[in-house]
Design a protein around this motif. Structure first.
Motif, PDB file in Angstrom:
ATOM      1  N   ILE A 139       0.856  -1.177   0.000  1.00 58.75           N
ATOM      2  CA  ILE A 139       0.000   0.000   0.000  1.00 58.75           C
ATOM      3  C   ILE A 139       0.893   1.229   0.000  1.00 58.75           C
ATOM      4  CG2 ILE A 139      -1.527   1.354   1.501  1.00 58.75           C
ATOM      5  CD1 ILE A 139      -2.971  -1.300   2.084  1.00 58.75           C
ATOM      6  N   VAL A 140       0.593   2.170  -0.893  1.00 52.75           N
ATOM      7  CA  VAL A 140       1.364   3.405  -0.973  1.00 52.75           C
ATOM      8  C   VAL A 140       0.418   4.567  -0.715  1.00 52.75           C
ATOM      9  CG1 VAL A 140       2.794   4.860  -2.458  1.00 52.75           C
ATOM     10  CG2 VAL A 140       2.923   2.375  -2.664  1.00 52.75           C
ATOM     11  N   LEU A 141       0.823   5.475   0.172  1.00 49.16           N
ATOM     12  CA  LEU A 141       0.014   6.650   0.430  1.00 49.16           C
ATOM     13  C   LEU A 141       0.890   7.798   0.900  1.00 49.16           C
ATOM     14  CD1 LEU A 141      -2.035   6.226   3.753  1.00 49.16           C
ATOM     15  CD2 LEU A 141       0.116   5.073   3.310  1.00 49.16           C
ATOM     16  N   LEU A 157      -0.296   9.206   8.276  1.00 52.41           N
ATOM     17  CA  LEU A 157      -0.441   8.408   7.048  1.00 52.41           C
ATOM     18  C   LEU A 157       0.043   6.974   7.287  1.00 52.41           C
ATOM     19  CD1 LEU A 157       0.796  10.971   4.336  1.00 52.41           C
ATOM     20  CD2 LEU A 157      -1.546  10.114   4.582  1.00 52.41           C
ATOM     21  N   ALA A 158       1.160   6.838   8.009  1.00 47.14           N
ATOM     22  CA  ALA A 158       1.705   5.506   8.293  1.00 47.14           C
ATOM     23  C   ALA A 158       0.690   4.662   9.060  1.00 47.14           C
ATOM     24  CB  ALA A 158       3.013   5.619   9.081  1.00 47.14           C
ATOM     25  N   LEU A 178       9.404   4.808   5.138  1.00 47.03           N
ATOM     26  CA  LEU A 178       9.219   6.193   4.672  1.00 47.03           C
ATOM     27  C   LEU A 178      10.005   6.377   3.385  1.00 47.03           C
ATOM     28  CD1 LEU A 178       9.732   8.048   8.085  1.00 47.03           C
ATOM     29  CD2 LEU A 178       7.576   7.886   6.827  1.00 47.03           C
ATOM     30  N   LEU A 179       9.325   6.874   2.334  1.00 42.59           N
ATOM     31  CA  LEU A 179       9.983   7.055   1.042  1.00 42.59           C
ATOM     32  C   LEU A 179      10.979   8.208   1.131  1.00 42.59           C
ATOM     33  CD1 LEU A 179       9.925   5.861  -1.817  1.00 42.59           C
ATOM     34  CD2 LEU A 179       8.213   7.568  -2.426  1.00 42.59           C
ATOM     35  N   VAL A 226       4.226   1.942   2.147  1.00 42.98           N
ATOM     36  CA  VAL A 226       5.203   2.986   1.829  1.00 42.98           C
ATOM     37  C   VAL A 226       4.525   4.341   2.026  1.00 42.98           C
ATOM     38  CG1 VAL A 226       6.674   4.019   0.057  1.00 42.98           C
ATOM     39  CG2 VAL A 226       6.396   1.523   0.166  1.00 42.98           C
ATOM     40  N   VAL A 227       5.146   5.200   2.843  1.00 45.44           N
ATOM     41  CA  VAL A 227       4.545   6.471   3.216  1.00 45.44           C
ATOM     42  C   VAL A 227       5.304   7.637   2.580  1.00 45.44           C
ATOM     43  CG1 VAL A 227       4.018   8.003   5.155  1.00 45.44           C
ATOM     44  CG2 VAL A 227       3.730   5.522   5.392  1.00 45.44           C
ATOM     45  N   THR A 228       4.561   8.532   1.954  1.00 38.88           N
ATOM     46  CA  THR A 228       5.137   9.737   1.382  1.00 38.88           C
ATOM     47  C   THR A 228       4.035  10.794   1.285  1.00 38.88           C
ATOM     48  OG1 THR A 228       6.400  10.627  -0.491  1.00 38.88           O
ATOM     49  CG2 THR A 228       4.709   9.028  -1.010  1.00 38.88           C
TER      50      THR A 228
END
Lengths: 349, 349
Positions: A139-141, A157-158, A178-179, A226-228
């Protein structure tokens, strides 16, 4: 019983796809109930073709939100009238547990925000997407709800992303990264470093923090979540989508370039299709608007019936696994710990 | 005559690759002269195997910069001693026209910056990469030299990137786009909007500004030059690289999954290899450090002889087409016009 409100008009095609997708989903989840919203003359003729949907409800709406309407315009035109609005409102009213739409993303965000409001614990919305990887799916956000994020917003977000991963894949403690950029001594932005410190210091029950990841970790599946912030997330998603499509196109051209490769293509068509469908992040369906007082699923506008069914599945799993309650509990835990952390650091100063 | 200083020790393998690549390049460009720097006991035994390099010069260095040294450490250890430093210094001394290294990126940046210094007109460095597209190739910058960029810095990157495209592909007025997110009413960051206004108002002879582009335009090749700041550029590049590698791997697995697809693979191996080499942005070789008083080319560390030859080609073309002079002229033109623009806007206020 899980009740989903379906914006039957959403997407590039509309009822022909959304209702066909609903028919697929309802066979897979016997405890799924669907409520359709849309223009009567467009939806009813399609609905009658699917006897398996006979138990589902249909509510006529006066309008449908166009794919190219600007969010503010869509909100003005659609408020109280469009199928998208009605589907969201059903979640607010409690007559549905979640809402699914393949319509205009900006409009869906604006209406959801206006109608459902932010959950107190989240502060800002985020859109989470499912990303195909070598390991399966991550999951990417945020992939474009808001631009920029400070350390606390990245941690929020994480927590939300990990909650979604848990609900979808039934993993107790998803791994989170964390990206960041990996160039030595250019250790990335201050807010990302801070978010990393917070995630390391607050031991959250709902996730396992693994540190920084780089752009190429997205496809590898190094972590579950993945958090960004939304600008980078949106560019990364579209860059990867673009590469996947470009490779698929180049491959199909290359396969037609000689008699041998043409023959090869005949033998391996199935493998190609599978590849294309699997590897293009744009085809994995069901982005989730997180941080709202309700579950809203955004299906890809250009999706087919199978893709819309998978968006319905995402909504179903979110509800079934009590995503919102878990996210709220985790966010409260995070905020409480953050206060302790701040108090500690003030004492030691 | 174009003279290139070659860091023969750079890259995962070193002389066996760099010198083999040099041998390929020297046959293609009869007016190319090469000067090698490296450890005598590593370079000399390889060099004697290539009679075509007999006319080239070799200078022994005391050390080689390791691939995992931190930039500051590499600078301390390598200054005046390592082959990478010597190759860069040759550009400063004017004994070489450009320097090519497959070594540690951070170290190469630090040493180049320290030794050559920034050109007055550029203010900050940028790394430009060549990106494979459906149309051919684009240039994307900055892919990681610095994090963040204001409007003027974005315009400076645009001018430098267009200069590089012109030198490499002989296009008089390359098209330029600013990387942005496309969500309506989230029109991206203020500095990107401002950069767009400046590019529209100052009519630069060296480029044609086309507006904003999105992440998926990278693979499409919508414009010749895509401009973004280093954080986003680095993530986008690595996300695309990751997707390309992941697709190649999944494809090769899919091709082994049944007798039919295995047969297909036998017939189409060539097409696959071509695809993989073409579509992975990490394999297109020859990033350029722009903004310095000298041309420095960064070859991929994991490259092969053909890739290193293509990095040498990039250096050769940059010099042959007087990249630096053109960039300086364009940047001066931009700064002069910027002053006019500011004076105009002050008058009208």
């Amino acid at each position: 019983m899980v009740t989903l409100a379906v914006d039957a008009m959403g997407g590039d095609i509309g009822p022909e796809v959304t209702i066909a997708g609903a028919a697929l989903a309802i066979k897979r989840y016997p405890d799924m109930r669907l409520v359709f919203y849309g223009l009567a003359d467009r939806v009813k003729p399609v609905l009658v073709r699917y006897p398996e949907l006979a138990q589902c409800t249909f509510h006529a709406s006066e309008s449908a939100t166009a794919m190219d309407e600007k969010p503010s315009q869509a909100l003005r035109n659609g408020r109280g009238r469009s199928s998208m609005w009605h589907a969201i409102e059903a979640v607010k009213a409690g007559t549905a547990d979640a809402c699914v739409s393949a319509g205009n993303t900006g409009a869906l965000m604006a209406m959801s925000y206006f109608c459902l409001r932010m959950m107190e614990e989240a502060e800002r919305p985020g859109i989470a997407g499912v990303w195909p990887t070598l390991q399966g799916e991550s999951i990417v956000l945020d992939i474009g709800a808001t631009i920029g994020a400070d350390a606390n917003q990245l941690v929020t977000l994480a927590v939300m992303g990990a909650g979604m991963f848990r609900a979808l894949y039934h993993v107790e403690r998803p791994t989170v990264g964390l990206l960041n950029v990996g160039v030595e001594e250019v250790k990335g932005l201050e807010q990302i470093r801070q978010a990393g410190q917070i995630l390391r210091q607050i031991d959250l029950a709902g996730l396992e923090y693994k540190g920084f990841v780089e752009g190429n970790d997205l496809g590898k599946g190094t972590v579950d979540v993945v958090v960004t912030e939304g600008f980078v997330g949106n560019i990364a998603l579209k860059a990867a989508e673009g590469t996947a499509r470009q490779m698929a196109q180049t491959l199909s051209e290359a396969m037609r370039s000689s008699v041998f490769s043409r023959l090869g293509y005949l033998f391996s068509r199935g493998a190609f299709r599978k590849l294309r469908d699997k590897m293009d992040p744009g085809r994995v369906n069901g982005g989730v608007l997180l941080g709202l007082n309700g579950v809203v699923i955004k299906s890809h506008g250009g999706t087919d019936a199978e893709g819309f069914a998978s968006a319905l599945r995402v909504g179903y799993e979110m509800v079934k696994n009590q995503l919102l309650d878990k996210i709220i509990a985790d966010l409260r835990h995070f905020r409480a710990n953050l206060l302790d952390l701040q108090a500690d650091s003030e004492e030691t100063e």
